[in-house]
Design a protein around this motif. Sequence first.
Motif, PDB file in Angstrom:
ATOM      1  N   ILE B  99       0.842  -1.205   0.000  1.00 21.60           N
ATOM      2  CA  ILE B  99       0.000   0.000   0.000  1.00 21.60           C
ATOM      3  C   ILE B  99       0.877   1.256   0.000  1.00 21.60           C
ATOM      4  CG2 ILE B  99      -1.656   1.329   1.371  1.00 21.60           C
ATOM      5  CD1 ILE B  99      -2.982  -1.321   2.097  1.00 21.60           C
ATOM      6  N   SER B 100       1.942   1.249   0.815  1.00 18.76           N
ATOM      7  CA  SER B 100       2.818   2.433   0.879  1.00 18.76           C
ATOM      8  C   SER B 100       3.456   2.711  -0.484  1.00 18.76           C
ATOM      9  CB  SER B 100       3.925   2.240   1.908  1.00 18.76           C
ATOM     10  OG  SER B 100       3.411   1.693   3.081  1.00 18.76           O
ATOM     11  N   PHE B 101       4.085   1.673  -1.059  1.00 20.39           N
ATOM     12  CA  PHE B 101       4.732   1.870  -2.355  1.00 20.39           C
ATOM     13  C   PHE B 101       3.699   2.152  -3.439  1.00 20.39           C
ATOM     14  CE2 PHE B 101       8.368   0.090  -0.204  1.00 20.39           C
ATOM     15  CZ  PHE B 101       9.442   0.696  -0.826  1.00 20.39           C
ATOM     16  N   GLY B 102       2.534   1.538  -3.310  1.00 24.19           N
ATOM     17  CA  GLY B 102       1.462   1.774  -4.279  1.00 24.19           C
ATOM     18  C   GLY B 102       1.057   3.238  -4.307  1.00 24.19           C
ATOM     19  N   CYS B 157       0.533  -3.997  -4.490  1.00 24.57           N
ATOM     20  CA  CYS B 157       1.088  -2.747  -5.005  1.00 24.57           C
ATOM     21  C   CYS B 157       0.435  -2.358  -6.336  1.00 24.57           C
ATOM     22  CB  CYS B 157       2.585  -2.952  -5.206  1.00 24.57           C
ATOM     23  SG  CYS B 157       3.497  -1.474  -5.030  1.00 24.57           S
ATOM     24  N   ALA B 158       0.377  -3.309  -7.260  1.00 24.46           N
ATOM     25  CA  ALA B 158      -0.175  -3.027  -8.592  1.00 24.46           C
ATOM     26  C   ALA B 158      -1.639  -2.610  -8.500  1.00 24.46           C
ATOM     27  CB  ALA B 158      -0.024  -4.250  -9.492  1.00 24.46           C
ATOM     28  N   ASN B 159      -2.379  -3.247  -7.599  1.00 23.53           N
ATOM     29  CA  ASN B 159      -3.794  -2.902  -7.454  1.00 23.53           C
ATOM     30  C   ASN B 159      -3.998  -1.507  -6.893  1.00 23.53           C
ATOM     31  OD1 ASN B 159      -6.327  -4.875  -7.749  1.00 23.53           O
ATOM     32  ND2 ASN B 159      -4.423  -6.027  -7.684  1.00 23.53           N
ATOM     33  N   VAL B 160      -3.161  -1.134  -5.923  1.00 21.68           N
ATOM     34  CA  VAL B 160      -3.282   0.211  -5.352  1.00 21.68           C
ATOM     35  C   VAL B 160      -2.960   1.245  -6.436  1.00 21.68           C
ATOM     36  CG1 VAL B 160      -2.305   1.827  -3.692  1.00 21.68           C
ATOM     37  CG2 VAL B 160      -2.804  -0.499  -2.993  1.00 21.68           C
ATOM     38  N   ILE B 161      -1.896   0.986  -7.209  1.00 18.58           N
ATOM     39  CA  ILE B 161      -1.526   1.918  -8.285  1.00 18.58           C
ATOM     40  C   ILE B 161      -2.683   2.038  -9.279  1.00 18.58           C
ATOM     41  CG2 ILE B 161       0.038   2.315 -10.239  1.00 18.58           C
ATOM     42  CD1 ILE B 161       2.209   0.837  -8.621  1.00 18.58           C
ATOM     43  N   GLU B 162      -3.236   0.883  -9.648  1.00 13.65           N
ATOM     44  CA  GLU B 162      -4.336   0.900 -10.605  1.00 13.65           C
ATOM     45  C   GLU B 162      -5.520   1.696 -10.052  1.00 13.65           C
ATOM     46  OE1 GLU B 162      -5.873  -2.966 -11.754  1.00 13.65           O
ATOM     47  OE2 GLU B 162      -7.517  -1.863 -12.700  1.00 13.65           O
TER      48      GLU B 162
END
Lengths: 242, 272
Positions: B99-102, B157-162
């Motif tokens: 979540i943080s990196f996202g 991570c990918a989901n948070v970015i998306e």
Amino acid sequence: MLRINNLKKIYKEKVNIENTIFYDFNLDIEENKISCIFGVSGIGKTTLLNILSGLISYESGNINDFKNKTFSFIFQEPRLLNWKTVYGNIILPLKDKYNKDNYESIANYYINLVNLTEYKNFYPEQLSGGMQQRVSIARAFAYPSDILIMDEPFKSLDYKLKHSLIKSFIKIWSIDKRTVIFVTHDIEEAAYISNNIILLSENRPTKVKKILRLPFSIKERIHLNKSANIIKQIENLLISSL
Amino acid sequence: MKIFITNKNFKIPKTNKYLNENKIKAIKNFSYTILSFCILLVIWKILSLIVNSEIIFPSPEKTFIAFINFLKLKIFYVSILSTIYRGLIGFLISFILGISFGFLAGFNNVFYKIFEPILVTIRSTPVITIILIALIWFKAENVPIFSSFLISFPIICANVIEGIKNIDIKIIQMAKIYKISKKRVFFEIYIPHILPFIVSASSTAFGIGWKVVVAAEVLSQPRIAIGTNLQNAKIYLKINEVFAWTLTAIFLAYLFEKIIRVIEKRIIYWKR
């Protein structure tokens, strides 16, 4: 009067292709009146609204009268937050402006004006499209704005709903007469909601072709006996000016 | 106002009749699930009859007998708990870091451009490579934790970015016009918008996570673990126990999927 002087706006489409939307564009907007900006699709109506409300930049010109003004918007879509109730959506922009007691009573007042008191705690997905748009109208009026901007807010609605919303709008505006800039390309909508109709040219760069100053009050237009006649008159006037 | 109330988008108030209909539907769905399990059992039984060797392909009854015997053993429960513990720790680390990196990558384009290839690399690395390297780097106890972390991290991570990238620009524009403060835009618009993405990422991460944890346990052999028991059963050719431990792992994954569904309903309350 809110003045727009010598406005120039160019869209750079590719490196060498420039699209001049406005060049030496001048317009005066009357305060506490409804100015309907009427023009064909793609002539730059939304661009003008975005410039006035500070969402996009422009090349040159003077729109100082619009700086430091607060705006509220009724968009084409309701633009509500799905995770907030009707009430939650309306107080969203009020929270930074008022304390709790104040925004609570303001929100309740406008929820009542758009006849949504029963649905106060409903989420947008539980409401019909017309009800969602009424929430958006309530949010716009509840917010203490100097100028209310409407960008084709009835575009995607059916006939019955559109009329019901127009009536709600006129009812609220008659109580709370704000400066309204209303953009549309629909003759009927323009006939209902306007003190002045500003006709834009059909070619770019966009100019003001004509301004119709209507001698009818807004409230008369939803008056049962008079309305049909008045609307017909305005429509004819508008059509003959096109 | 009638027109609005009768509009088809409007949800029917929950009356008793409505509740009953829901109940009937749930019972129907449940009976389909039971039927599906029965078909699986029949196929399993038929296959075991064809193979006709308990060592190569144990029958359902033998597997269930092994499973029932497990229930009497303390080691069974301790193994499950320690596997759950490793899975949860691995998940928790990837959850927090993901979540943080996202968020960083979602809001900062430069960071995103640097970070994205790293994420793709981690995601494309074979699971077995991650486990083998972890075996060299860590103690047996920590190999499953590290492996499940490295598998779940890119998913979350990918989901948070998306989620951040797919926010409706029109809503953000609305917030800008109404001059809603940055802090409130973050907490009242971005966070609720991203929550469903985090929930679905968690569901995927757990789904893959349990498999990775058990695989890592098989190879790293912690003292107490489902994977260790699985490997031991294999060595002693107790294939029915291999099946029974596998059954346990399946139940575990199923249980956590259910838990996430319950949490989802609570978090995404506006979709009820």
